[in-house]
Design a protein around this motif. Structure first.
Motif, PDB file in Angstrom:
ATOM      1  N   PHE A 189      -6.675   0.886 -20.608  1.00  0.00           N
ATOM      2  CA  PHE A 189      -6.314   0.461 -19.394  1.00  0.00           C
ATOM      3  C   PHE A 189      -6.433  -1.005 -19.245  1.00  0.00           C
ATOM      4  O   PHE A 189      -6.164  -1.701 -18.077  1.00  0.00           O
ATOM      5  CB  PHE A 189      -7.357   0.785 -18.616  1.00  0.00           C
ATOM      6  N   GLN A 190      -6.065  -1.761 -20.189  1.00  0.00           N
ATOM      7  CA  GLN A 190      -6.187  -3.403 -20.338  1.00  0.00           C
ATOM      8  C   GLN A 190      -5.076  -3.990 -19.366  1.00  0.00           C
ATOM      9  O   GLN A 190      -5.283  -5.105 -18.948  1.00  0.00           O
ATOM     10  CB  GLN A 190      -6.281  -3.954 -21.511  1.00  0.00           C
ATOM     11  N   ASP A 191      -3.892  -3.236 -19.289  1.00  0.00           N
ATOM     12  CA  ASP A 191      -2.736  -3.628 -18.485  1.00  0.00           C
ATOM     13  C   ASP A 191      -2.995  -3.554 -17.310  1.00  0.00           C
ATOM     14  O   ASP A 191      -1.890  -4.097 -16.399  1.00  0.00           O
ATOM     15  CB  ASP A 191      -1.401  -3.245 -19.069  1.00  0.00           C
ATOM     16  N   PHE A 192      -3.759  -2.686 -16.615  1.00  0.00           N
ATOM     17  CA  PHE A 192      -3.803  -2.575 -15.174  1.00  0.00           C
ATOM     18  C   PHE A 192      -4.613  -3.528 -14.540  1.00  0.00           C
ATOM     19  O   PHE A 192      -5.753  -4.012 -14.724  1.00  0.00           O
ATOM     20  CB  PHE A 192      -4.477  -1.075 -14.979  1.00  0.00           C
ATOM     21  N   GLU A 193      -3.851  -4.189 -13.321  1.00  0.00           N
ATOM     22  CA  GLU A 193      -4.560  -5.283 -12.695  1.00  0.00           C
ATOM     23  C   GLU A 193      -5.011  -4.499 -11.302  1.00  0.00           C
ATOM     24  O   GLU A 193      -5.589  -5.403 -10.563  1.00  0.00           O
ATOM     25  CB  GLU A 193      -3.774  -6.550 -12.587  1.00  0.00           C
ATOM     26  N   TYR A 194      -4.838  -3.300 -11.326  1.00  0.00           N
ATOM     27  CA  TYR A 194      -5.127  -2.842  -9.800  1.00  0.00           C
ATOM     28  C   TYR A 194      -5.436  -1.411  -9.893  1.00  0.00           C
ATOM     29  O   TYR A 194      -4.840  -0.856 -10.814  1.00  0.00           O
ATOM     30  CB  TYR A 194      -4.518  -3.319  -8.588  1.00  0.00           C
ATOM     31  N   PHE A 195      -6.171  -0.766  -9.032  1.00  0.00           N
ATOM     32  CA  PHE A 195      -6.305   0.653  -8.887  1.00  0.00           C
ATOM     33  C   PHE A 195      -6.211   1.130  -7.403  1.00  0.00           C
ATOM     34  O   PHE A 195      -6.883   0.132  -6.666  1.00  0.00           O
ATOM     35  CB  PHE A 195      -7.627   1.139  -9.552  1.00  0.00           C
ATOM     36  N   MET A 196      -5.535   1.860  -7.195  1.00  0.00           N
ATOM     37  CA  MET A 196      -5.312   2.425  -5.747  1.00  0.00           C
ATOM     38  C   MET A 196      -5.519   3.838  -5.564  1.00  0.00           C
ATOM     39  O   MET A 196      -5.579   4.603  -6.598  1.00  0.00           O
ATOM     40  CB  MET A 196      -3.500   2.220  -5.273  1.00  0.00           C
ATOM     41  N   PRO A 197      -6.097   4.048  -4.472  1.00  0.00           N
ATOM     42  CA  PRO A 197      -6.693   5.871  -4.380  1.00  0.00           C
ATOM     43  C   PRO A 197      -5.557   6.574  -4.333  1.00  0.00           C
ATOM     44  O   PRO A 197      -4.409   6.441  -3.758  1.00  0.00           O
ATOM     45  CB  PRO A 197      -7.173   5.713  -2.987  1.00  0.00           C
ATOM     46  N   TRP A 198      -5.689   7.794  -5.095  1.00  0.00           N
ATOM     47  CA  TRP A 198      -4.731   8.973  -5.316  1.00  0.00           C
ATOM     48  C   TRP A 198      -4.448   9.301  -3.773  1.00  0.00           C
ATOM     49  O   TRP A 198      -3.119   9.852  -3.548  1.00  0.00           O
ATOM     50  CB  TRP A 198      -5.257  10.044  -6.045  1.00  0.00           C
ATOM     51  N   SER A 199      -5.211   9.161  -2.919  1.00  0.00           N
ATOM     52  CA  SER A 199      -4.612   9.956  -1.508  1.00  0.00           C
ATOM     53  C   SER A 199      -3.716   8.991  -0.797  1.00  0.00           C
ATOM     54  O   SER A 199      -2.782   9.590   0.034  1.00  0.00           O
ATOM     55  CB  SER A 199      -6.134   9.724  -0.505  1.00  0.00           C
ATOM     56  N   TYR A 200      -3.418   7.776  -1.291  1.00  0.00           N
ATOM     57  CA  TYR A 200      -2.346   7.088  -0.802  1.00  0.00           C
ATOM     58  C   TYR A 200      -1.067   7.896  -1.120  1.00  0.00           C
ATOM     59  O   TYR A 200      -0.025   7.822  -0.654  1.00  0.00           O
ATOM     60  CB  TYR A 200      -2.202   5.813  -1.163  1.00  0.00           C
ATOM     61  N   MET A 201      -1.131   8.233  -2.445  1.00  0.00           N
ATOM     62  CA  MET A 201       0.086   8.913  -3.090  1.00  0.00           C
ATOM     63  C   MET A 201       0.459  10.255  -2.045  1.00  0.00           C
ATOM     64  O   MET A 201       1.550  10.557  -2.074  1.00  0.00           O
ATOM     65  CB  MET A 201      -0.157   9.437  -4.529  1.00  0.00           C
ATOM     66  N   LYS A 202      -0.582  10.957  -1.564  1.00  0.00           N
ATOM     67  CA  LYS A 202      -0.300  11.947  -0.645  1.00  0.00           C
ATOM     68  C   LYS A 202       0.390  11.588   0.462  1.00  0.00           C
ATOM     69  O   LYS A 202       1.148  12.195   0.985  1.00  0.00           O
ATOM     70  CB  LYS A 202      -1.793  12.871  -0.330  1.00  0.00           C
ATOM     71  N   LYS A 203      -0.303  10.490   0.960  1.00  0.00           N
ATOM     72  CA  LYS A 203       0.370   9.874   2.130  1.00  0.00           C
ATOM     73  C   LYS A 203       1.904   9.533   2.147  1.00  0.00           C
ATOM     74  O   LYS A 203       2.680  10.091   3.064  1.00  0.00           O
ATOM     75  CB  LYS A 203      -0.586   8.717   2.499  1.00  0.00           C
TER      76      LYS A 203
END
Length: 785
Positions: A189-203
């Motif tokens: 996961f070293q290249d990921f600079e942020y994590f967003m909630p899955w619930s936004y994908m639903k939105k």
């Protein structure tokens, strides 16, 4: 007594400065090489092994039969994670990863950042500590985001990012609810600079419950006490139970195998990066062993100088044990000095080595464990390097030593000759392997792509690009900066979608065949420079019905069994597609594998990328300036970020190029160390045959004749090494090449060239000592007894 030993050891080092320097340099080079490789190996085997719950962490895999083979893949349906958490008692937590790249805006700062959508449980499953925020609640709310410390500094400087607002893309605002400590360089996961909630994908409508769409990774934390075997039994029929798909199995893959054991053949693990780790482990061991052999040869080459010392010590009562201890102590001192030099060399070369291996390796000076390991490493090297000289020198019988009678240096088989053969065997094998690896890379690079990658570039469809695509395309063409434009579902060098949901007249309904999928709005053949076999390109302006047009590659036509593909109907993706053209096969993914069957669908598909062909009659710089102006006009909030296809394609060879470069580097170092060993043996032979040389010169032998006499013995050793190394290298490379369907043959001339190079190196190494001995004054040599 120890003080006395140290004094003697130090005096011997100073008395023989030349040999001491070669000894220390050889050991330092060998130790530095081994340390670099061991740092690389430690990084590889430690991937994701720092998580506190690692014994219970798994990633989900699918398994099914395609084209008569059992295939395994780790992309899963989006619905699998929630279903497992809700319906399976063995599961404590699940999280999904869906990669995403967005524009982050804070004030006047605009950054394109790579990260991922994930479930709230991700931060509690994996050990990525938050500097600020609560791991349990940071991703609970829809428009929240967790960012890394590095991204926080980019966006907010030294200010506390917690609670601040970030605009993501052009119209969504997120609140920072967590600042994560930067991930180490040994995690997937070293290249990921942020994590967003899955619930936004639903939105935003990106989530769906289709069990046939495998597009995300699903991670599972099993409850304590649940074994891998029990989990596989429980999860086997997840897809069958919850969908109409009845031919896909599921199984778990433990975190300990994610990095090193990711290669599956016919449903079973057959290896992966562990093969490279094993290869370089062997290289590290042999380089260190060769450096130790070098030390042994140099020490025994000077044996006559110390033989009388040993004899006198034995006469006055010294025991063999004390002599062994003295000589081992001397070798440990040399090893310690070499170790210190090696650490300096490693520190100086780490930056370049990291660039070569694409890693962030470092020496953990603050770790007590590191220093204990280093001390053990030095002691081990010193004992191994000094063991043979210690027992050899301490075994001299005082009577023979003081009378001057020794073993014949020109015996048919001696330990020193065996050791030199071992050195050169490994060095020659590495040279052969390096040449074959480089030939395999060149073989793949020269393979016909099937399209024209020159001046072909692409941009991702971000922000307002999709909304204004028609205007952007028209203005790009009007500017004369490009000659053709098309939008596609993926870059030309990557396959982002595939499906076995295709049928046609005459298809065997029991056979499951997987097709790569590409979507285009038209001018695909023209833009990419593809070669039409029959039919035409997709063109919605001239043919309005081309919204459901399809182009097949030759592999697809062969798979479908069409004698005349034009006009055929192919059902899939909920539509009836009509075939308008057939193109020659082009390389989409691996240049080392055969081209897979592919369907190129018309404008009814989905799009992520715009490809454009730059005008060859104008400079690339001017063309890009014009194109950038168009994108800035219609998508002002986003930076203009483009990629060239030729550069993207060259990245496909990075792993093989790194292996080849590292093999060449360590082959060169092995040759250097081996030459020092050969130099030592030449010195030993010349020293022990000095009177024979004197007699031959008195009897009329020429300098050239004596040089050949002394050199031919070493050439025999190199020839023996070559004879041993060749079949070993052939076997190793034959096995390595089996991983590539499109591969080079192992030609005889590789071995011939390597043999000539080896002989030339050997002659150059021993000629100095041979000529020096041949030119010595025979009167002086014969007078001394």
């Amino acid at each position: 007594m120890i003080r006395n030993y140290l004094k003697i050891a130090w005096r011997n080092l100073l008395r023989n400065k030349g040999f001491s320097l070669i000894n220390i340099a050889g050991l330092a080079i060998g130790m530095a090489s081994a340390i670099l490789i061991l740092l690389w190996i430690q990084n590889e085997i430690s991937y994701d092994q720092f998580h506190t719950k690692k014994d219970r962490l798994y990633v989900m895999y699918n398994r099914s039969v395609f084209d008569g083979k059992l295939w395994c893949w780790q992309s899963t349906p989006k619905i699998m994670g929630p279903t497992m958490k809700m319906s399976y008692s063995q599961v404590e937590e699940t999280s999904r990863i869906n990669q995403a790249t967005f524009l982050f805006t804070v004030g006047e700062k605009h950054l394109t950042v790579r990260g991922a959508f994930t479930d709230p449980g991700f931060l509690t499953m994996f050990s990525f500590p938050l500097i600020n925020g609560d791991s349990k609640t940071a991703l609970k709310n829809t428009q929240t985001v967790v960012i890394t410390e590095k991204l926080s500094k980019k966006l907010f400087g030294n200010d506390n990012a917690m609670g601040k607002t970030v605009k993501i893309d052009s119209n969504a605002y997120f609140t920072v609810t967590g600042v994560m400590k930067d991930q180490p360089n040994n995690t997937r996961f070293q290249d990921f600079e942020y994590f967003m909630p899955w619930s936004y994908m639903k939105k935003i409508g990106w989530d769906e419950n289709n069990w046939g769409n495998n597009s995300v990774q699903t991670y599972v934390l099993l409850k304590p006490g649940v074994t891998e075997t029990a989990a596989n039994k429980a999860f086997l029929n997840i897809t069958r139970t919850h969908s109409d798909i009845k031919d896909i199995d599921q199984f778990v893959h433990p975190i300990s195998k994610w990095r090193l054991y990711s290669k599956f053949e016919n449903g079973k693990i057959t290896g992966g990066r562990i093969e490279i780790v094993r290869l370089f482990s062997v290289i590290a061991i042999f380089i260190l062993l060769i450096a130790c052999i070098n030390f042994m040869n140099l020490s025994t080459a000077r044996s006559e100088k110390r033989a009388r010392e040993v004899g006198i010590r034995k006469v006055v009562g010294a025991q063999k044990g004390s002599l062994v201890g003295q000589f081992l102590g001397e070798s440990i001192i040399i090893s310690l000095i070499s170790g210190i030099i090696a650490l300096v060399v490693v520190q100086l070369s780490l930056k370049g080595f990291n660039a070569l291996t694409d890693k962030e390796l470092f020496i953990p000076y603050s770790s007590l464990f590191f220093w204990l390991i280093s001390l053990g490493f030095v002691l081990f090297t010193g004992i191994v390097a000094g063991s043979y000289p210690a027992f050899y020198l301490s075994s001299y019988r005082p009577v023979k030593v003081l009378k001057g009678t020794f073993k014949a240096a020109h015996a048919l088989v001696t330990p020193r000759k065996v050791l030199v053969i071992l050195q050169f065997t490994f060095a020659i094998a590495l040279i052969i392997c390096t040449i074959i690896i480089q030939r395999q890379i060149n073989h793949a690079q020269q393979r016909d792509l099937g399209y024209n990658k020159n001046n072909l570039a692409y941009v991702f469809m971000t922000g307002e690009v999709e909304k204004h695509y028609t205007a952007i395309k028209n203005e790009m063409l009007a500017s004369n900066a490009v000659t053709a434009v098309t939008k596609t579902s993926a870059p030309m060098t990557e396959g982002w979608s595939d499906s076995w949901d295709y049928s046609w007249k005459g298809k065997n309904t029991t056979e499951k065949l997987d097709f790569d999928i590409y979507n285009t709005d038209g001018d695909f053949v023209k833009t990419m420079g593809l070669k039409l076999v029959t039919g035409r390109d997709i063109d919605l302006k001239a043919f309005p019905s081309d919204s459901t047009a399809m182009i097949l590659n030759e592999a697809a036509v062969k798979t479908m069994g069409f004698k005349n593909a034009i006009g055929q109907i192919v059902k899939g993706q909920g539509r009836d597609w009509h075939v308008v053209g057939v193109i020659k096969d082009f390389i989409l993914s691996s240049p080392y594998e055969p081209v897979k069957q592919m369907v190129i669908q018309g404008p009814s598909g989905w799009f992520n990328v715009i490809h454009f062909k730059l005008n060859d009659n104008a400079s690339t710089e001017n063309n890009l300036k014009k194109i950038e102006a168009v994108f800035k006009k219609y998508n002002p909030d986003y930076p203009f970020e483009y990629n060239f296809i030729d550069e993207a394609y060259s990245k496909k060879f990075r792993d093989e190029q790194r292996i080849g470069t590292l093999a060449a580097l360590f082959a060169g170092l092995t040759i250097v160390i081996s030459c020092l060993g050969l130099f030592a043996l030449a010195a030993y032979m010349a020293e022990n045959r000095i009177k024979e040389i004197g007699v031959r010169k008195v009897l009329g032998a020429s300098v050239s004749g004596l040089a050949v006499l002394l050199s031919k013995d070493f050439l025999k050793l190199v020839l023996i090494s070559f004879a041993i190394a060749s079949p070993i290298a052939w076997w190793a490379m034959h096995k390595w090449l089996q991983d590539y369907t499109y591969r080079v043959s192992i030609s005889w001339w590789i071995f011939a060239i390597t043999g000539i190079i080896s002989m030339a190196i050997a002659v150059a190494t021993v000629s100095f000592q041979a000529l020096r001995a041949a030119r010595a004054n025979p009167v002086k040599n014969l007078r001394t007894e």
